[in-house]
Write a protein that holds these residues in place. Structure first.
Motif, short mmCIF file in Angstrom:
data_model
loop_
_atom_site.label_atom_id
_atom_site.label_comp_id
_atom_site.label_asym_id
_atom_site.label_seq_id
_atom_site.Cartn_x
_atom_site.Cartn_y
_atom_site.Cartn_z
N SER A 4 4.99 4.90 -4.32
CA SER A 4 5.09 3.44 -4.39
C SER A 4 6.18 3.02 -5.38
O SER A 4 6.58 3.79 -6.26
N GLY A 19 -4.15 4.58 -2.49
CA GLY A 19 -3.13 3.77 -1.82
C GLY A 19 -2.91 2.41 -2.46
O GLY A 19 -2.05 1.65 -2.01
N GLN A 42 0.85 -1.20 0.00
CA GLN A 42 0.00 0.00 0.00
C GLN A 42 0.88 1.24 0.00
O GLN A 42 1.93 1.25 0.63
N MET A 66 0.82 5.74 -1.57
CA MET A 66 0.34 6.72 -2.54
C MET A 66 1.09 6.55 -3.86
O MET A 66 2.25 6.12 -3.88
#
Ligand code: NAP
Length: 256
Positions: free
Chosen positions: A107, A156, A101, A103
């Motif tokens: 990531s 997310g 998970q 943003m």
């Protein structure tokens, strides 16, 4: 929940990600409804337990380990199904991961590559090797497991959301390509379902369980059986005019 019964007598079903959660329940239900079942997963131990449960209850199943993101392994899985059972009639391409998970801008590329390799390329590879066998059987049905994250966005979870939207696109396209050949291709789009995947997400996000229950119009988390029943229905003769659909099984979530 009442059980639904279908006539899959002697038909052959292949299920990926059958070692856990939705795939495990789907494999069990296919066997209970008379199908001969190829169960596949990376997890040997849990598949062997499932194999015993199916064979002990009078069903017929075999296990072949396969990483769905590996072309050679998927080809071997389908070849092994034909070698053992002689045909393929139905497939549930279910194996998937949630990934990390984070943003979008934070990531990792590795996460994006891993999630799309399993969730998207894996479904495409499975269909690539399954469809020629369904054609030899004179037709059949495929159900790909997408998600409500294949219908709407989730902050997310960019890679997961992208991978599941792609599963919807792959399913609709294959449905159009093979409709005249008597192969139906649909996707199920589960909402929150109580499986090890959801439990992992609940562990890493405090308050997530309560948020889900508040957010689902039916105010409950779904069970693997909710999804497995839908997958079996979509494979059955009773659903013979349902094709190219991405069906939410989500307690009303995406209707909001
Ligand atoms: P799960 O309990 O984690 O089961 C997924 C299974 O797939 C696991 O046994 C997993 O093995 C296996 N798998 C992972 N990567 C694989 C690979 N490369 N090759 C073959 N098998 C692999 O999750 P689930 O909730 O039942 O999920 C099943 C499907 O439903 C997934 O596609 C998921 O995205 C989708 N879905 C789930 C939910 C939910 O709320 N549970 C909601 C929407 C959609 P490991 O455990 O070893 O990784």
């Amino acid at each position: 929940m009442g059980s639904i019964s279908f006539d899959f007598d002697r038909k052959v079903a292949l299920i990926t990600g059958a070692g856990s959660g939705i795939g495990e329940e789907t494999a069990m239900k296919f066997a209970e409804n008379g199908a001969r079942v190829m169960i596949s997963d990376l997890k040997k131990d849990s598949c062997e337990k499932l194999l015993s449960r199916i064979n002990d209850s009078g069903g017929e199943a075999i296990f072949f380990p396969c990483d769905v993101s590996d072309s050679g392994q998927v080809e071997a899985l389908v070849a092994q199904t034909i070698a053992k059972f002689g045909q393929l009639d139905m497939a549930c391409n279910n194996a998937g991961i949630e990934g990390e998970q984070g943003m979008t801008a934070l990531s990792s590329e590795d996460n994006f590559n891993r999630v799309t390799a399993i969730n998207t390329k894996g479904v495409w590879l499975c269909m690539k090797y399954e469809i020629p066998q369904l054609l030899k059987s004179g037709g059949g049905a495929i159900v790909n497991v997408s998600s409500i994250a294949g219908l709407i966005g989730f902050p997310g979870l960019a890679a997961y959301v992208a991978s599941k939207h792609a599963v919807a696109g792959l399913s609709k396209t294959a449905a159009l390509e093979y409709a005249e050949s008597n192969i139906r291709v649909n996707a199920v789009c589960p909402g929150p379902i109580m499986t090890p995947m959801l439990k992992r997400l609940m562990e890493t996000t405090p308050g997530f369980r309560e948020q889900i229950i508040a957010g689902v119009p039916q105010h409950r988390i779904g069970s693997p059986a909710d999804v497995a029943n839908t997958i079996l229905y979509l494979c059955a003769e009773q659903a013979s005019y349902i094709n190219g659909q991405c069906l939410a099984v989500d307690g009303g979530w995406v209707a909001q």
